[in-house]
Design a protein around this motif. Structure first.
Motif, PDB file in Angstrom:
ATOM      1  N   GLU A 185       0.891  -1.081   0.031  1.00  0.00           N
ATOM      2  CA  GLU A 185       0.030  -0.339   0.108  1.00  0.00           C
ATOM      3  C   GLU A 185       0.729   1.230  -0.001  1.00  0.00           C
ATOM      4  O   GLU A 185       1.835   1.341   0.626  1.00  0.00           O
ATOM      5  N   ILE A 186       0.388   2.207  -0.956  1.00  0.00           N
ATOM      6  CA  ILE A 186       1.012   3.570  -0.730  1.00  0.00           C
ATOM      7  C   ILE A 186       0.028   4.471  -0.531  1.00  0.00           C
ATOM      8  O   ILE A 186      -1.202   4.625  -1.042  1.00  0.00           O
ATOM      9  N   ILE A 187       0.381   5.232   0.435  1.00  0.00           N
ATOM     10  CA  ILE A 187      -0.547   6.639   0.863  1.00  0.00           C
ATOM     11  C   ILE A 187      -0.136   7.765   0.306  1.00  0.00           C
ATOM     12  O   ILE A 187       1.041   8.142   0.224  1.00  0.00           O
ATOM     13  N   THR A 188      -1.137   8.478  -0.228  1.00  0.00           N
ATOM     14  CA  THR A 188      -0.880   9.859  -0.827  1.00  0.00           C
ATOM     15  C   THR A 188      -2.142  10.913  -0.349  1.00  0.00           C
ATOM     16  O   THR A 188      -3.088  10.201   0.562  1.00  0.00           O
ATOM     17  N   THR A 189      -2.272  11.847  -0.826  1.00  0.00           N
ATOM     18  CA  THR A 189      -3.309  12.909  -0.660  1.00  0.00           C
ATOM     19  C   THR A 189      -4.120  13.164  -1.734  1.00  0.00           C
ATOM     20  O   THR A 189      -3.469  13.377  -2.836  1.00  0.00           O
ATOM     21  N   ILE A 190      -5.262  13.685  -1.568  1.00  0.00           N
ATOM     22  CA  ILE A 190      -6.025  13.892  -2.852  1.00  0.00           C
ATOM     23  C   ILE A 190      -5.591  15.078  -3.552  1.00  0.00           C
ATOM     24  O   ILE A 190      -5.743  15.322  -4.777  1.00  0.00           O
ATOM     25  N   PHE A 191      -4.920  16.324  -2.986  1.00  0.00           N
ATOM     26  CA  PHE A 191      -4.372  17.440  -3.624  1.00  0.00           C
ATOM     27  C   PHE A 191      -3.077  17.101  -4.452  1.00  0.00           C
ATOM     28  O   PHE A 191      -2.579  18.115  -4.743  1.00  0.00           O
ATOM     29  N   TYR A 211      -8.032  12.680   2.510  1.00  0.00           N
ATOM     30  CA  TYR A 211      -8.832  13.806   2.084  1.00  0.00           C
ATOM     31  C   TYR A 211      -8.668  14.936   3.225  1.00  0.00           C
ATOM     32  O   TYR A 211      -7.906  14.621   4.511  1.00  0.00           O
ATOM     33  N   PRO A 212      -9.006  16.045   2.985  1.00  0.00           N
ATOM     34  CA  PRO A 212      -8.680  17.243   4.009  1.00  0.00           C
ATOM     35  C   PRO A 212      -9.379  17.093   5.288  1.00  0.00           C
ATOM     36  O   PRO A 212     -10.490  16.432   5.219  1.00  0.00           O
ATOM     37  N   ASP A 213      -8.987  17.441   6.304  1.00  0.00           N
ATOM     38  CA  ASP A 213      -9.736  17.644   7.628  1.00  0.00           C
ATOM     39  C   ASP A 213     -10.763  18.949   7.556  1.00  0.00           C
ATOM     40  O   ASP A 213     -10.930  19.647   6.375  1.00  0.00           O
ATOM     41  N   VAL A 214     -11.346  19.456   8.669  1.00  0.00           N
ATOM     42  CA  VAL A 214     -12.147  20.413   8.694  1.00  0.00           C
ATOM     43  C   VAL A 214     -11.517  21.633   8.371  1.00  0.00           C
ATOM     44  O   VAL A 214     -11.883  22.624   7.833  1.00  0.00           O
ATOM     45  N   ASP A 215     -10.208  21.790   8.621  1.00  0.00           N
ATOM     46  CA  ASP A 215      -9.396  22.777   8.146  1.00  0.00           C
ATOM     47  C   ASP A 215      -8.667  23.106   6.988  1.00  0.00           C
ATOM     48  O   ASP A 215      -7.785  24.084   6.588  1.00  0.00           O
ATOM     49  N   PRO A 396     -10.738  28.034  -2.198  1.00  0.00           N
ATOM     50  CA  PRO A 396     -10.970  26.973  -1.300  1.00  0.00           C
ATOM     51  C   PRO A 396     -10.293  26.577  -0.335  1.00  0.00           C
ATOM     52  O   PRO A 396      -8.978  26.550  -0.638  1.00  0.00           O
ATOM     53  N   TYR A 397     -10.808  25.953   0.734  1.00  0.00           N
ATOM     54  CA  TYR A 397     -10.062  25.240   1.807  1.00  0.00           C
ATOM     55  C   TYR A 397      -9.170  26.209   2.648  1.00  0.00           C
ATOM     56  O   TYR A 397      -9.782  27.565   2.816  1.00  0.00           O
ATOM     57  N   VAL A 398      -7.839  25.968   3.025  1.00  0.00           N
ATOM     58  CA  VAL A 398      -7.193  26.563   3.601  1.00  0.00           C
ATOM     59  C   VAL A 398      -7.088  28.046   3.579  1.00  0.00           C
ATOM     60  O   VAL A 398      -6.779  28.455   2.148  1.00  0.00           O
ATOM     61  N   HIS A 439      -5.215  20.450 -13.029  1.00  0.00           N
ATOM     62  CA  HIS A 439      -5.243  19.388 -13.380  1.00  0.00           C
ATOM     63  C   HIS A 439      -6.934  18.744 -13.055  1.00  0.00           C
ATOM     64  O   HIS A 439      -7.360  18.947 -12.079  1.00  0.00           O
ATOM     65  N   HIS A 440      -7.037  17.472 -13.918  1.00  0.00           N
ATOM     66  CA  HIS A 440      -8.309  16.763 -13.578  1.00  0.00           C
ATOM     67  C   HIS A 440      -7.878  15.753 -12.621  1.00  0.00           C
ATOM     68  O   HIS A 440      -6.674  15.044 -12.513  1.00  0.00           O
ATOM     69  N   PRO A 441      -8.800  15.189 -11.761  1.00  0.00           N
ATOM     70  CA  PRO A 441     -10.195  15.648 -11.683  1.00  0.00           C
ATOM     71  C   PRO A 441     -10.301  17.175 -10.954  1.00  0.00           C
ATOM     72  O   PRO A 441      -9.076  17.567 -10.085  1.00  0.00           O
ATOM     73  N   TYR A 442     -11.276  17.969 -11.032  1.00  0.00           N
ATOM     74  CA  TYR A 442     -11.526  19.106 -10.418  1.00  0.00           C
ATOM     75  C   TYR A 442     -11.914  19.224  -9.163  1.00  0.00           C
ATOM     76  O   TYR A 442     -12.987  19.204  -8.958  1.00  0.00           O
ATOM     77  N   VAL A 443     -10.802  18.754  -8.258  1.00  0.00           N
ATOM     78  CA  VAL A 443     -11.122  18.793  -6.817  1.00  0.00           C
ATOM     79  C   VAL A 443     -11.610  20.354  -6.307  1.00  0.00           C
ATOM     80  O   VAL A 443     -12.261  20.384  -5.271  1.00  0.00           O
ATOM     81  N   VAL A 444     -11.191  21.162  -6.986  1.00  0.00           N
ATOM     82  CA  VAL A 444     -11.637  22.432  -6.622  1.00  0.00           C
ATOM     83  C   VAL A 444     -12.534  22.901  -7.727  1.00  0.00           C
ATOM     84  O   VAL A 444     -12.240  22.915  -8.985  1.00  0.00           O
TER      85      VAL A 444
END
Length: 519
Positions: A185-191, A211-215, A396-398, A439-444
């Motif tokens: 398993e490899i762990i990464t982030t959505i952004f 995925y992001p936390d509430v902050d 968006p986000y932070v 970049h796709h996908p449009y997370v923003v």
């Protein structure tokens, strides 16, 4: 005549348009740009005609069908094409966000065109290419200082290839310890850049995405839940593609290390970090830098590029090779070890890109590199502050914690006016400016990503901001202006339907002739 106040206006731009044929259509049989002299008798007697020694199976049966054109016509052709193209030498190129488009010192371009470099061949004996091998070696030393890593390879030809190489090192490392099958398993982030997950997947890993936390930061509690004895590695960009910098990154790498995983770092966009922070102190075992981004080598339409790959001492035996080392006062190419992942490309790096980056670093020095980062962050935060004042724009986000780039959103404007980020792309062409979405996908949603780097002045940034503000004003007051753009370009709306139909593709002139003749 009243003086025009340029600082308060968008540029009055109109793209040049030439009805310019492709170069093959300019062909005129018998026309020449240069007359090649006949071979001298003494040379012919010594080396032959240059053809007979080639095996018959490798010789052409007919001459290549190259266009025959005079010099002046060739010059006019390419100058006209250049006038129909925007690029970093023509406009404020902050719109190619995440790609770190900056000014390339012209003296560096002159250096890479010297015959001393241009005429080298990668298969030459190392004894007569000591100069460029020294540049490779000294750039390695500089990159170690910048990152804290213990050894660099310049073999990867892109950031994505460097990511693939690092995923390969992770696999070889765990296999050498008898844990190759277990750690899958490899762990990464959505952004993070999509290539991080893609390259790990190519190596057969299951991808776990945080995925992001509430902050708005990567969720550290989620990491604690998914990390295990199946964790092979953790790969992340920081700042991520949205421009968000995670100040707790050392906690993430410590958690992964405690579980036995390898941490590797995508530093393709390190413009805001030079001289400020290093991969080593953030707890990473590997990192890469794109020399064709941060270190002022051009992208060159996708190549030749270099993803400079650095590792800590424990991972040196697994590196791609050969690497340049110094032995007895000379520079040599050495293998990296029996556990090496092998070559990731045929030779050891793009010499021109390596020389550009080395010259840039030497010209700036340590203080200059720090100043690059400080200026890039200052420019980005000025842009960030101004764009958030434009109607319909958001980030968006932070809030804050943005370094050298930001992924913005036109979601509000799209909902209120129907004008999308793609419409803005086309309208920016009318002001002579380039603008990229994301970049796709449009997370923003409705994204656009800007990265001003250190190359641009406040006046340059204001010009770009004014153009975006003008487009926002048009979107709310006369949206059809934006929806019908570009109106001052060489091409207006493009029909992309042929992109999805291989029968309409013509990659070469020969393919085009075959298809048109068949019709």
């Amino acid at each position: 005549m009243k003086r025009i106040r340029r600082e308060s206006k968008v540029r009055n731009f109109h793209q040049a348009k030439w009805d310019e044929p492709v170069i093959f259509e300019l062909h005129k049989e018998g026309e020449r740009g240069v007359q090649v002299p006949q071979i001298e008798a003494a040379i012919a007697s010594a080396v032959g005609d240059g053809v007979s020694s080639i095996p018959a199976s490798m010789r052409r049966t007919e001459l290549p069908k190259l266009p025959e054109i005079g010099q002046a016509k060739v010059l006019r052709h390419y100058l006209r094409l250049s006038q129909e193209t925007m690029g970093s030498d023509f406009n404020v190129e902050i719109g190619q966000g995440t790609c770190t488009m900056k000014y390339i010192p012209r003296i560096n371009e002159m250096m890479i065109r010297t015959p001393k470099l241009a005429e080298l061949h990668p298969l030459q004996d190392v004894s007569n290419v000591q100069g460029i091998l020294e540049v490779f070696y000294k750039l390695d030393l500089a990159m170690r200082e910048i990152s804290g890593m213990d050894k660099f390879s310049f073999q990867p030809s892109s950031g994505t290839q460097a990511l693939l190489a690092m995923a390969s090192i992770v696999r070889n490392y765990h296999e050498s310890r008898g844990e190759g099958d277990q750690r899958d398993e490899i762990i990464t982030t959505i952004f993070s850049h999509p290539s991080q997950a893609a390259t790990a997947a190519v190596k057969g890993y299951k991808i776990i995405t945080l995925y992001p936390d509430v902050d708005g930061f990567p969720d550290i509690e989620a990491l604690k839940k998914v990390v295990s004895d199946r964790t092979a590695g953790f790969v992340v960009a920081n700042p991520e593609d949205t421009g968000i910098f995670n100040p707790r990154i050392r906690e993430f790498t410590d958690i992964v290390h405690a579980a036995g995983g390898i941490c590797y770092y995508d530093q393709a966009n390190a413009n805001g970090l030079l001289g400020v922070t290093r991969a080593k102190e953030a707890g990473f075992d590997m990192c890469f830098f794109n020399l064709h981004k941060t270190f002022a080598a051009p992208h060159m339409c996708g190549g030749p590029a270099t993803g400079a790959l650095g590792v800590v001492s424990e991972l040196i035996p697994f590196m791609p090779g050969p690497v340049v080392e110094q032995e007895d006062g000379a520079y040599v190419l050495n293998r990296t070890g029996d556990n090496s992942i092998g070559k990731v490309r045929i030779f050891h790096g793009v010499s021109q890109t390596v020389l550009r980056a080395y010259a840039w670093i030497r010209a700036l020095g340590a203080e200059g590199l720090l100043n690059v980062a400080q200026t890039a962050v200052l420019n980005n935060n000025y842009l960030y502050h101004k764009i958030l004042q434009i109607r319909g724009a958001s980030a968006p986000y932070v809030k804050g914690n943005r370094l050298e780039q930001v992924r913005y959103s036109w979601e509000q404007m799209a909902q209120e006016t129907g004008v999308t980020t793609e419409d803005v792309t086309h309208r920016m062409c009318d002001f002579g400016l380039h603008y990229w979405t994301s970049h796709h996908p449009y997370v923003v949603p409705q994204p656009f990503t800007l990265e001003p780097t250190e190359s641009y002045s406040k006046e340059d940034l204001d010009e770009y901001i004014n153009a975006l503000a003008q487009i926002s004003k048009e979107a709310y007051e006369s949206p059809e202006i934006v929806k019908n753009a570009p109106t001052r370009s060489t091409v207006h709306r493009i029909d992309h339907s042929s992109f999805d139909d291989p029968k309409q593709w013509c990659i070469t002139w020969r393919a085009y002739l075959k298809k048109t003749q068949a019709e």
